[in-house]
Enzyme design. Structure first.
Site, PDB file in Angstrom:
ATOM      1  N   LYS A  67       0.752  -1.313   0.119  1.00  0.00           N
ATOM      2  CA  LYS A  67       0.081   0.017   0.038  1.00  0.00           C
ATOM      3  C   LYS A  67       0.840   1.253   0.013  1.00  0.00           C
ATOM      4  CE  LYS A  67      -4.259  -2.034   2.049  1.00  0.00           C
ATOM      5  NZ  LYS A  67      -5.176  -2.047   2.991  1.00  0.00           N
ATOM      6  N   ASP A 103     -10.358   2.431   2.570  1.00  0.00           N
ATOM      7  CA  ASP A 103     -10.362   1.575   3.649  1.00  0.00           C
ATOM      8  C   ASP A 103     -11.046   2.309   4.766  1.00  0.00           C
ATOM      9  OD1 ASP A 103      -8.885  -0.867   2.721  1.00  0.00           O
ATOM     10  OD2 ASP A 103      -7.032   0.409   3.483  1.00  0.00           O
ATOM     11  N   ASN A 150      -1.550   1.809  21.812  1.00  0.00           N
ATOM     12  CA  ASN A 150      -0.638   0.590  20.898  1.00  0.00           C
ATOM     13  C   ASN A 150       0.370   0.239  22.016  1.00  0.00           C
ATOM     14  OD1 ASN A 150      -0.329  -0.842  18.638  1.00  0.00           O
ATOM     15  ND2 ASN A 150       1.625   0.273  18.393  1.00  0.00           N
ATOM     16  N   ARG A 151       0.675  -1.225  21.624  1.00  0.00           N
ATOM     17  CA  ARG A 151       1.902  -1.651  22.549  1.00  0.00           C
ATOM     18  C   ARG A 151       3.177  -0.864  22.402  1.00  0.00           C
ATOM     19  NH1 ARG A 151       3.734  -7.633  20.756  1.00  0.00           N
ATOM     20  NH2 ARG A 151       3.920  -6.597  18.973  1.00  0.00           N
ATOM     21  N   TYR A 222     -12.095 -10.936  10.754  1.00  0.00           N
ATOM     22  CA  TYR A 222     -13.171 -11.663  10.429  1.00  0.00           C
ATOM     23  C   TYR A 222     -13.030 -13.189  10.376  1.00  0.00           C
ATOM     24  CZ  TYR A 222     -11.182 -11.036   5.711  1.00  0.00           C
ATOM     25  OH  TYR A 222     -10.262 -10.875   4.918  1.00  0.00           O
TER      26      TYR A 222
HETATM   27  P1  ATR Z   1      -1.550  -3.853  10.009  1.00  0.00           P
HETATM   28  O1  ATR Z   1      -1.545  -5.017   9.853  1.00  0.00           O
HETATM   29  O2  ATR Z   1      -2.902  -2.991  10.687  1.00  0.00           O
HETATM   30  O3  ATR Z   1      -0.684  -2.689   9.364  1.00  0.00           O
HETATM   31  P2  ATR Z   1       0.771  -4.476  11.891  1.00  0.00           P
HETATM   32  O4  ATR Z   1       1.898  -3.703  11.683  1.00  0.00           O
HETATM   33  O5  ATR Z   1       0.642  -5.965  11.572  1.00  0.00           O
HETATM   34  O6  ATR Z   1      -0.730  -3.761  11.501  1.00  0.00           O
HETATM   35  O7  ATR Z   1       0.664  -4.463  13.512  1.00  0.00           O
HETATM   36  C1  ATR Z   1      -0.540  -5.105  14.030  1.00  0.00           C
HETATM   37  C2  ATR Z   1      -0.951  -4.550  15.401  1.00  0.00           C
HETATM   38  O8  ATR Z   1      -0.915  -5.257  16.547  1.00  0.00           O
HETATM   39  C3  ATR Z   1       0.189  -3.812  16.090  1.00  0.00           C
HETATM   40  O9  ATR Z   1      -0.346  -2.329  16.378  1.00  0.00           O
HETATM   41  C4  ATR Z   1       0.955  -4.318  17.089  1.00  0.00           C
HETATM   42  O10 ATR Z   1       1.541  -3.634  17.884  1.00  0.00           O
HETATM   43  P3  ATR Z   1       3.024  -3.214  17.995  1.00  0.00           P
HETATM   44  O11 ATR Z   1       3.040  -1.858  17.174  1.00  0.00           O
HETATM   45  O12 ATR Z   1       3.502  -2.894  19.308  1.00  0.00           O
HETATM   46  O13 ATR Z   1       3.716  -4.240  17.229  1.00  0.00           O
HETATM   47  C5  ATR Z   1      -0.130  -4.970  17.617  1.00  0.00           C
HETATM   48  N1  ATR Z   1       0.153  -6.519  18.321  1.00  0.00           N
HETATM   49  C6  ATR Z   1       0.676  -7.577  17.959  1.00  0.00           C
HETATM   50  N2  ATR Z   1       0.791  -8.435  18.797  1.00  0.00           N
HETATM   51  C7  ATR Z   1       0.376  -7.940  19.933  1.00  0.00           C
HETATM   52  C8  ATR Z   1       0.594  -8.136  21.349  1.00  0.00           C
HETATM   53  N3  ATR Z   1       0.898  -9.370  21.568  1.00  0.00           N
HETATM   54  N4  ATR Z   1       0.011  -7.402  22.141  1.00  0.00           N
HETATM   55  C9  ATR Z   1      -0.313  -6.260  21.997  1.00  0.00           C
HETATM   56  N5  ATR Z   1      -0.311  -5.616  20.719  1.00  0.00           N
HETATM   57  C10 ATR Z   1       0.047  -6.500  19.600  1.00  0.00           C
END
Ligand code: ATR
Length: 280
Positions: A67, A103, A150-151, A222
């Protein structure tokens, strides 16, 4: 030859976009086909777009991981794509290649059966591409109090920076991951965009008691159709919304850009998707 459309991603074999678009094409009697096109992450995206155009493609959707590369590769963008720096829909007809992002609008449309979700604060969990699109759409919808948690806090701060445009009336506040229940206080909308709750990932560990009564709880996941989060939301009297609506409605906006008509998420399409997802 039929006009060609498709979704470009890696991996892309499991994408449901061909099922959705081919259903609508058939319903509308449009002579076109929509296919999945696997493009590896290292590809030169501009060159790929030109190659696809040469092969008769008139438009493509773009999914992970392309993207942002798509944003850089197109000649013009719509406002949503410009805000997000990401493109999910491309028109290859005409002189210029144009990039759009549907989106966020797809997410808003997926809440059409929810009530009162705009009346209070909104909390978005996660900070990836989906979180950015959703926060951008909530700002565009005029929400005044948006919270992001966010984590990795720095990524949440990057999402909050989306609200820096002078015309934005809303503000985005960042909360630490450990403070997510406090961040949810009085919220009328909670959106999970993290991978927590997805098939193969642990569930989201978060109580829902601090939300406003009858809040809308949306999960962009989903598969499974009802995550642990959505099941708990339902049992506590909140309004659960899964990610299927966002998938279908972002596709409807893309279809509209290509063909000038807005297709419906009808029961036949819903059944076909449920069957397909069940078989996955
Ligand atoms: P996207 O697919 O929306 O672009 P991604 O980059 O794959 O997103 O990230 C998935 C999200 O899930 C992130 O916000 C990630 O947190 P981080 O930015 O800290 O990596 C979050 N995520 C994944 N595993 C997690 C966990 N065990 N606890 C908390 N957050 C988690």
């Amino acid at each position: 030859m039929s006009a060609r459309y498709g979704v470009v991603g890696w991996p892309v074999a499991h994408s449901r976009s061909p099922l959705i678009h081919n259903y609508w094409l058939q319903e509308a009697g449009i002579d076109a086909v929509y296919e999945a096109v696997a493009v590896p992450p290292e590809a030169n995206f501009r060159a790929k777009l030109e190659e696809l155009r040469g092969q008769g493609f008139a438009g493509v959707n773009v999914t992970i991981p392309h993207k942002e590369a798509a944003y850089a590769a197109v000649d013009t963008h719509d406002e949503a794509a410009a805000l997000l720096g990401a493109v999910n829909t491309i028109l290859l007809t005409g002189g210029k290649i144009s990039g759009h992002n549907t989106d966020g609008r797809g997410f808003i449309d997926s809440l059409s059966s929810a009530r009162d979700w705009t009346s209070g604060p909104a909390l978005v969990l996660g900070a990836g591409g989906a979180a950015r699109a959703i926060v951008g759409a909530l700002l565009a919808a005029g929400l005044a109090d948006i919270r992001v948690c966010n984590r990795t806090r720095a990524r949440a701060e990057a999402v909050a920076a989306l609200a820096d445009k002078p015309e934005d009336t809303g503000f985005v506040r960042v909360f630490d991951w450990g403070a997510r229940e406090r961040a949810a206080e009085a919220a009328t909308l909670l959106v999970n965009t993290t991978s927590l709750g997805m098939q193969g990932s642990p569930a989201l560990d978060m109580g829902l008691d601090t939300l406003a009564a009858k809040a809308t709880v949306a999960d962009i996941v989903y598969v499974p159709p009802e995550t642990d989060l959505l099941a708990r939301a339902r049992s506590q009297g909140h309004m659960p919304v899964n990610g299927l609506g966002m998938l279908v409605h972002q596709a409807a906006h893309a279809f509209d850009l290509w063909f000038g008509q807005h297709p419906a998420f009808d029961n036949v399409l819903r059944d076909r998707l449920h069957r397909d997802l069940g078989a996955a």
